[in-house]
Write an enzyme that holds these catalytic residues in place. Structure first.
Site, PDB file in Angstrom:
ATOM      1  N   ARG A 125      39.352  44.552  57.204  1.00 38.61           N
ATOM      2  CA  ARG A 125      39.304  45.637  56.210  1.00 38.61           C
ATOM      3  C   ARG A 125      37.941  46.326  56.261  1.00 38.61           C
ATOM      4  O   ARG A 125      37.848  47.530  56.023  1.00 38.61           O
ATOM      5  CB  ARG A 125      39.593  45.109  54.811  1.00 38.61           C
ATOM      6  CG  ARG A 125      41.030  44.716  54.626  1.00 38.61           C
ATOM      7  CD  ARG A 125      41.458  44.954  53.183  1.00 38.61           C
ATOM      8  NE  ARG A 125      42.873  44.693  53.027  1.00 38.61           N
ATOM      9  CZ  ARG A 125      43.386  43.718  52.288  1.00 38.61           C
ATOM     10  NH1 ARG A 125      42.590  42.904  51.627  1.00 38.61           N
ATOM     11  NH2 ARG A 125      44.679  43.567  52.190  1.00 38.61           N
TER      12      ARG A 125
ATOM     13  N   THR B 256      41.839  42.281  46.527  1.00 37.84           N
ATOM     14  CA  THR B 256      43.171  42.258  45.918  1.00 37.84           C
ATOM     15  C   THR B 256      43.218  41.146  44.868  1.00 37.84           C
ATOM     16  O   THR B 256      42.390  40.236  44.881  1.00 37.84           O
ATOM     17  CB  THR B 256      44.262  42.019  46.978  1.00 37.84           C
ATOM     18  OG1 THR B 256      43.993  40.793  47.641  1.00 37.84           O
ATOM     19  CG2 THR B 256      44.330  43.147  47.980  1.00 37.84           C
TER      20      THR B 256
ATOM     21  N   GLU C   8      41.563  36.314  41.361  1.00 38.07           N
ATOM     22  CA  GLU C   8      41.094  36.438  42.743  1.00 38.07           C
ATOM     23  C   GLU C   8      40.196  35.248  43.011  1.00 38.07           C
ATOM     24  O   GLU C   8      40.279  34.248  42.290  1.00 38.07           O
ATOM     25  CB  GLU C   8      40.439  37.803  43.004  1.00 38.07           C
ATOM     26  CG  GLU C   8      39.388  38.212  42.001  1.00 38.07           C
ATOM     27  CD  GLU C   8      38.025  37.646  42.262  1.00 38.07           C
ATOM     28  OE1 GLU C   8      37.734  36.559  41.704  1.00 38.07           O
ATOM     29  OE2 GLU C   8      37.214  38.298  42.948  1.00 38.07           O
ATOM     30  N   MET C   9      39.341  35.295  44.037  1.00 40.02           N
ATOM     31  CA  MET C   9      38.654  34.055  44.414  1.00 40.02           C
ATOM     32  C   MET C   9      37.153  34.201  44.665  1.00 40.02           C
ATOM     33  O   MET C   9      36.554  33.327  45.285  1.00 40.02           O
ATOM     34  CB  MET C   9      39.351  33.460  45.655  1.00 40.02           C
ATOM     35  CG  MET C   9      40.833  33.208  45.422  1.00 40.02           C
ATOM     36  SD  MET C   9      41.675  32.419  46.795  1.00 40.02           S
ATOM     37  CE  MET C   9      41.183  30.717  46.542  1.00 40.02           C
ATOM     38  N   GLU C  10      36.535  35.280  44.227  1.00 36.65           N
ATOM     39  CA  GLU C  10      35.132  35.510  44.613  1.00 36.65           C
ATOM     40  C   GLU C  10      34.170  35.959  43.509  1.00 36.65           C
ATOM     41  O   GLU C  10      32.961  35.716  43.592  1.00 36.65           O
ATOM     42  CB  GLU C  10      35.068  36.586  45.737  1.00 36.65           C
ATOM     43  CG  GLU C  10      35.602  36.148  47.078  1.00 36.65           C
ATOM     44  CD  GLU C  10      37.126  36.233  47.193  1.00 36.65           C
ATOM     45  OE1 GLU C  10      37.736  36.909  46.332  1.00 36.65           O
ATOM     46  OE2 GLU C  10      37.716  35.613  48.100  1.00 36.65           O
TER      47      GLU C  10
ATOM     48  N   ASP D 185      50.001  41.144  44.018  1.00 37.59           N
ATOM     49  CA  ASP D 185      51.123  40.275  43.668  1.00 37.59           C
ATOM     50  C   ASP D 185      51.054  39.983  42.170  1.00 37.59           C
ATOM     51  O   ASP D 185      50.042  40.268  41.531  1.00 37.59           O
ATOM     52  CB  ASP D 185      51.089  38.970  44.490  1.00 37.59           C
ATOM     53  CG  ASP D 185      49.777  38.226  44.350  1.00 37.59           C
ATOM     54  OD1 ASP D 185      48.794  38.603  45.011  1.00 37.59           O
ATOM     55  OD2 ASP D 185      49.719  37.276  43.548  1.00 37.59           O
TER      56      ASP D 185
HETATM   57  N1  HPA Z   1      45.704  34.206  43.671  1.00 35.91           N
HETATM   58  C1  HPA Z   1      44.429  34.143  44.050  1.00 35.91           C
HETATM   59  N2  HPA Z   1      43.821  35.134  44.669  1.00 35.91           N
HETATM   60  C2  HPA Z   1      44.532  36.246  44.926  1.00 35.91           C
HETATM   61  C3  HPA Z   1      45.854  36.367  44.556  1.00 35.91           C
HETATM   62  C4  HPA Z   1      46.469  35.300  43.884  1.00 35.91           C
HETATM   63  O1  HPA Z   1      47.667  35.355  43.521  1.00 35.91           O
HETATM   64  N3  HPA Z   1      46.294  37.582  44.962  1.00 35.91           N
HETATM   65  C5  HPA Z   1      45.255  38.181  45.551  1.00 35.91           C
HETATM   66  N4  HPA Z   1      44.176  37.372  45.539  1.00 35.91           N
END
Ligand code: HPA
Length: 231
Positions: free
Chosen positions: A24, A89, A178-180, A203
């Site tokens: 990206r 995302t 998300e994760m960051e 999602d």
């Molecule tokens: N969970 C964690 N991180 C994400 C998700 C998710 O459903 N979608 C995009 N990043």
């Protein structure tokens, strides 16, 4: 030179966009930047510096999760970065969030110990830069984008054991996962840099919907244009 980024001071712009996915970063450079130079290929974690509307900007892949992002953010601030804008995302935790909507993160709760370890098990509240947040929100409104501003959840765990795990957080008003960001906001505070996370909903934990690959890419680029308006 730093360990994971083969750049020297001056190679990195004051403002750095941080997508998780290095491809990206390449797509952003190819689509939006003029005179882009690739300054990093170590571990395939691509980084570019170029110009957008005549303003210098860098875009650096951060990888997935807080340990990976933390490595790149530490090295970027060491190389002179002053504004860090994560573009990523998220998974929706609220029923009113639709696929493709934009989420601007005011704050990031977390299940990670990364900040608690740094703070000897006391809690730090990771918070966005107000100036960046206000600018991005106003620009999103000017562009008539579907934008939601509020708290998010940064998780170490993508695949939770309990499918209802999100409900507790949702009940406390968390918009999305998300994760960051919990690590990004804490490191920016530590290094007196500004930081903001802008996300597009890929999602939904509420409905189980997942955006198609094509829609994800289209929405991602729309969100990136919003981030680039703030450099
Ligand atoms: N969970 C964690 N991180 C994400 C998700 C998710 O459903 N979608 C995009 N990043």
């Amino acid at each position: 030179m730093s360990i994971h980024i083969s750049a020297k001071k001056g190679d990195i712009a004051d403002t750095v966009l941080l997508p998780g996915d290095p491809l990206r970063a390449k797509a952003i450079a190819d689509t939006f930047l003029e005179n882009a130079v690739c300054y990093n290929e170590i571990r395939g974690m691509l980084g570019y510096t170029g110009e957008f509307n005549g303003k210098r900007v860098s875009v650096q892949g951060s990888g997935m999760g807080m340990p990976s992002l933390s490595i790149y953010v530490n090295e970027l601030v060491g190389l002179g970065a002053k504004r860090l804008i994560r573009v990523g995302t998220c998974g929706a935790y609220q029923p009113f969030l639709k696929l493709g909507d934009i989420v601007i993160a005011v704050s990031a709760s977390t299940d990670s110990n990364i900040n608690n370890t740094a703070f000897d098990h006391l809690n730090f509240a990771p918070t966005a830069s107000f100036n960046l947040l206000l600018g991005a929100y106003q620009e999103a409104q000017n562009r008539s984008l579907e934008v939601h501003v509020g708290p998010i959840f940064s998780s170490d765990i993508f695949y939770q054991d309990d499918p209802d795990h999100f409900r507790k957080w949702a009940n406390y008003g968390i918009l999305a996962v998300e994760m960051e960001t919990a690590a990004l906001y804490a490191l920016a505070a530590k290094h007196k840099a500004e930081a903001l996370t802008i996300l597009t909903v890929s999602d939904s934990l509420v409905t189980g919907e997942v955006a198609s690959h094509q829609d994800r890419e289209k929405n991602f680029l729309k969100m990136t244009e919003l981030a680039l308006s703030q450099i």
